[in-house]
Each structure stands twice: as structure tokens, then as C-alpha cells.
Scaffold this motif. Structure first.
Motif, PDB file in Angstrom:
ATOM      1  N   LEU A   2     -19.766 -74.522   3.428  1.00 59.84           N
ATOM      2  CA  LEU A   2     -20.211 -74.129   2.095  1.00 59.84           C
ATOM      3  C   LEU A   2     -19.295 -73.073   1.488  1.00 59.84           C
ATOM      4  O   LEU A   2     -19.054 -72.019   2.076  1.00 59.84           O
ATOM      5  CB  LEU A   2     -21.634 -73.586   2.161  1.00 59.84           C
ATOM      6  N   GLU A   3     -18.800 -73.367   0.299  1.00 61.52           N
ATOM      7  CA  GLU A   3     -17.921 -72.465  -0.433  1.00 61.52           C
ATOM      8  C   GLU A   3     -18.494 -72.174  -1.819  1.00 61.52           C
ATOM      9  O   GLU A   3     -19.328 -72.926  -2.335  1.00 61.52           O
ATOM     10  CB  GLU A   3     -16.534 -73.108  -0.618  1.00 61.52           C
TER      11      GLU A   3
ATOM     12  N   PRO B  30     -20.514 -70.134  -3.743  1.00 59.52           N
ATOM     13  CA  PRO B  30     -21.861 -70.096  -4.326  1.00 59.52           C
ATOM     14  C   PRO B  30     -21.868 -69.365  -5.669  1.00 59.52           C
ATOM     15  O   PRO B  30     -21.167 -68.367  -5.858  1.00 59.52           O
ATOM     16  CB  PRO B  30     -22.668 -69.334  -3.265  1.00 59.52           C
TER      17      PRO B  30
ATOM     18  N   VAL C 264     -23.501 -74.625  -5.057  1.00 55.00           N
ATOM     19  CA  VAL C 264     -22.580 -74.401  -3.958  1.00 55.00           C
ATOM     20  C   VAL C 264     -21.833 -75.696  -3.633  1.00 55.00           C
ATOM     21  O   VAL C 264     -22.371 -76.791  -3.780  1.00 55.00           O
ATOM     22  CB  VAL C 264     -23.353 -73.872  -2.716  1.00 55.00           C
TER      23      VAL C 264
ATOM     24  N   THR D 237     -22.538 -64.596  -3.350  1.00 57.01           N
ATOM     25  CA  THR D 237     -22.795 -64.336  -4.757  1.00 57.01           C
ATOM     26  C   THR D 237     -24.093 -63.555  -4.889  1.00 57.01           C
ATOM     27  O   THR D 237     -24.956 -63.604  -3.994  1.00 57.01           O
ATOM     28  CB  THR D 237     -22.871 -65.652  -5.563  1.00 57.01           C
TER      29      THR D 237
ATOM     30  N   THR E  84     -22.747 -67.545   2.421  1.00 53.31           N
ATOM     31  CA  THR E  84     -22.512 -68.792   3.140  1.00 53.31           C
ATOM     32  C   THR E  84     -21.649 -68.493   4.363  1.00 53.31           C
ATOM     33  O   THR E  84     -20.649 -67.792   4.280  1.00 53.31           O
ATOM     34  CB  THR E  84     -21.832 -69.856   2.259  1.00 53.31           C
TER      35      THR E  84
ATOM     36  N   ILE F 261     -26.784 -71.053   4.426  1.00 57.46           N
ATOM     37  CA  ILE F 261     -26.907 -70.004   3.409  1.00 57.46           C
ATOM     38  C   ILE F 261     -27.922 -68.997   3.912  1.00 57.46           C
ATOM     39  O   ILE F 261     -29.015 -69.362   4.370  1.00 57.46           O
ATOM     40  CB  ILE F 261     -27.371 -70.580   2.068  1.00 57.46           C
TER      41      ILE F 261
END
Length: 288
Positions: A16-17, A19, A28, A239, A251, A269
Motif C-alpha cells: 500500500l502506497e 494514502p 490508497v 496521511t 501503511t 493500514i
């Protein structure tokens, strides 16, 4: 230094990148799954769109339009309803896959790229930052940047912060009225820590994920670390959002690099409440 303990918000993802919090949802990129997701405040998820050439950076224009990095073909895409269209083609500008980006108050986008073919083991080399203006024009605004990664615009659009991952530092640039960058300087020397994705709070401090140590840090200009969180694995990005802008969403990949390369769904997350809201925080109910 404050040691914070987050709770699990959602799991079962691949990597996951980027957000972002908008319209009461957490958006995300699941990079290795080639998907963009949106999650409600209680963690309920829905797949928004497939991005075949690997989604990476996400960001919103002032009218709420979602812009998505399509990394491998070096394009920025815009989401129109349930369809993607091209926003900018950087294939003749960027020296490597596109990575993350920041949007300023004038809707100018500052985007970085790998600079070399990281996936096949090409020798490391520096690259450029590019600016995409609202008329679609593309300009080179900085050179000799080492693997530019997470980025954010602060100080009412006057400062750009970029993570230079392999140099283990956060770099600051002044942004002038025309969107040109100058006065390049160190915001924070992170020692051995490799910064990935990041965000800013209302005091201008940077929250940043540390890929090689599994940490998340809150860093102020000059390099002092005020807050720290630790995971077993890799810290990826973060974020600030939630109803009051005080929930830090993080993440992480909670596993080994071997498990990451094998496609194990160990990216998750996490969330934790913090003292200072995000720098773009707005009253509850606003369209952010």
C-alpha cells in the motif's frame, strides 16, 4: 520523544502506497495488486479502479479530481467516474518509473521518478523532478535528485518537501509564484533511515515512513524527531485525516522482503490519533 501505539485499521493488501484522505474516505494504491481502493472511516473497503501499469502516487486537484500515477508507462491518469483518462504523459521526460507526487494550491503537480530501472538492477543514478501545469505543459524543475519518493507542499504553497530515499534525507525547495524551485536545502538528515511516503501537519512537521527500519517518524525542520512508531517490517507511507484531521493513517508491510517479493498479502493500514491535525485539515463535514 513520544512513542505512539497504533491500532490495525485494515489488512490483507499486497503493498500500500500514497494514502490520501478525501470526502470522508481513505484512498490508497495497492501497487502490486494494480488496484486503487477507498476505505470508509470504519475500515470498510471498495476497489475503485484497476491500474494495469502499477498505481503509485495519488493526489486530488482542488475540484476533487483524483490523479493516479501509472508508474510503468510513466503517465498520470485522472479518474472520471469509473473510467481512467490521461492527464499527462511523462514517458519522454522521466528517466524511470514514475513514483509519488505533490499538488500545490494552484493545482500544479510536482512528480518524481526512479531515474533508472530499479527492477532489473540497473546502476543507481540521480534523476529530475517535473512540474505539470494545469494547461498540460511539463517542465523540469530540479535535477540530481536521488530516488525522489514521497512529497508534500507546505507553507501555503511556498515549500516543497521531497524524500530522497537512498540519500536518507528529506530535501526542501522554495516554490516561487511561477512554480519554479530554488533554495534547495536539507530539511532533515535521517542518518541510516530510508524515507518513503510522507505527509505534513499543521505545524509544518513531516510524518514519514521509513522503509528499511519499519519506523514512522515525526520530524521538524532541522531534523529533530518528536514522535516515533515502530513496525516489524517496512514503513511505507502515511496521511492525516479523519473527522478532525487528527487521525494518522499509516501503511506498512508487516513481513520480510522475501514475503513482499512473493506477493504475500501482508500490507496493512494502521491508525493512531495525534496531537496536531493535517496541514490541510478542515472542519468536520467539509469536502476534504
Amino acid at each position: 520523544m513520544i512513542q505512539r501505539k497504533p491500532h490495525l485499521f485494515a489488512d490483507g493488501f499486497m503493498f500500500l502506497e500514497a494514502p490520501k484522505w478525501r470526502r470522508g474516505m481513505l484512498w490508497v494504491s495497492d501497487v502490486f495488486a494494480h488496484e486503487v481502493h477507498a476505505l470508509s472511516a470504519d475500515g470498510q473497503r471498495r476497489k475503485v479502479i484497476d491500474v494495469p501499469n502499477r498505481p503509485s502516487g495519488l493526489g486530488f486537484l482542488s475540484d476533487g479530481t483524483l490523479i493516479i500515477v501509472s508508474a510503468k508507462d510513466r503517465r498520470l491518469l485522472r479518474l472520471d467516474g469509473d473510467r481512467l483518462s490521461e492527464y499527462a504523459d511523462l514517458s519522454s521526460h522521466a528517466a524511470g518509473w514514475l513514483n509519488d507526487f505533490a499538488v500545490d494550491p494552484q493545482d500544479r503537480i510536482f512528480v518524481g521518478n526512479f531515474g533508472y530501472d530499479f527492477a532489473v538492477g540497473e546502476p543507481r543514478r540521480t534523476t529530475c523532478l517535473h512540474r505539470i501545469d494545469t494547461d498540460g505543459s511539463i517542465s523540469t524543475v530540479a535535477s540530481d535528485v536521488d530516488f525522489p519518493n514521497g512529497s508534500v507542499v507546505i507553507n501555503n504553497g511556498r515549500t516543497l518537501i521531497v524524500a530522497e530515499t537512498w540519500e536518507c534525507r528529506l530535501t526542501a525547495f522554495d516554490v516561487d509564484a511561477a512554480g519554479e524551485l530554488g533554495n534547495r536545502r536539507n530539511f532533515a538528515d535521517l542518518g541510516h533511515r530510508q524515507p518513503d511516503g510522507l505527509c505534513a501537519d499543521a505545524e509544518g512537521a513531516i510524518w514519514v515512513g521509513i522503509y528499511n527500519t519499519g519506523e514512522f517518524l515525526r520530524v521538524i525542520d532541522g531534523g529533530q524527531v518528536t514522535d516515533r512508531l515502530q513496525f516489524a517490517g517496512s514503513g511505507i507511507s502515511c496521511t492525516l485525516g479523519g473527522a478532525e484531521g487528527r487521525t494518522l493513517f499509516l501503511t506498512a508491510f508487516v513481513g520480510t522482503e522475501e514475503e513482499m517479493m512473493a506477493g504475500k498479502r501482508k500490507s496493512a493500514i494502521f491508525a493512531v490519533d495525534v496531537d496536531v491535525p493535517g496541514h490541510l485539515a478542515a472542519p468536520a463535514g467539509a469536502d476534504v
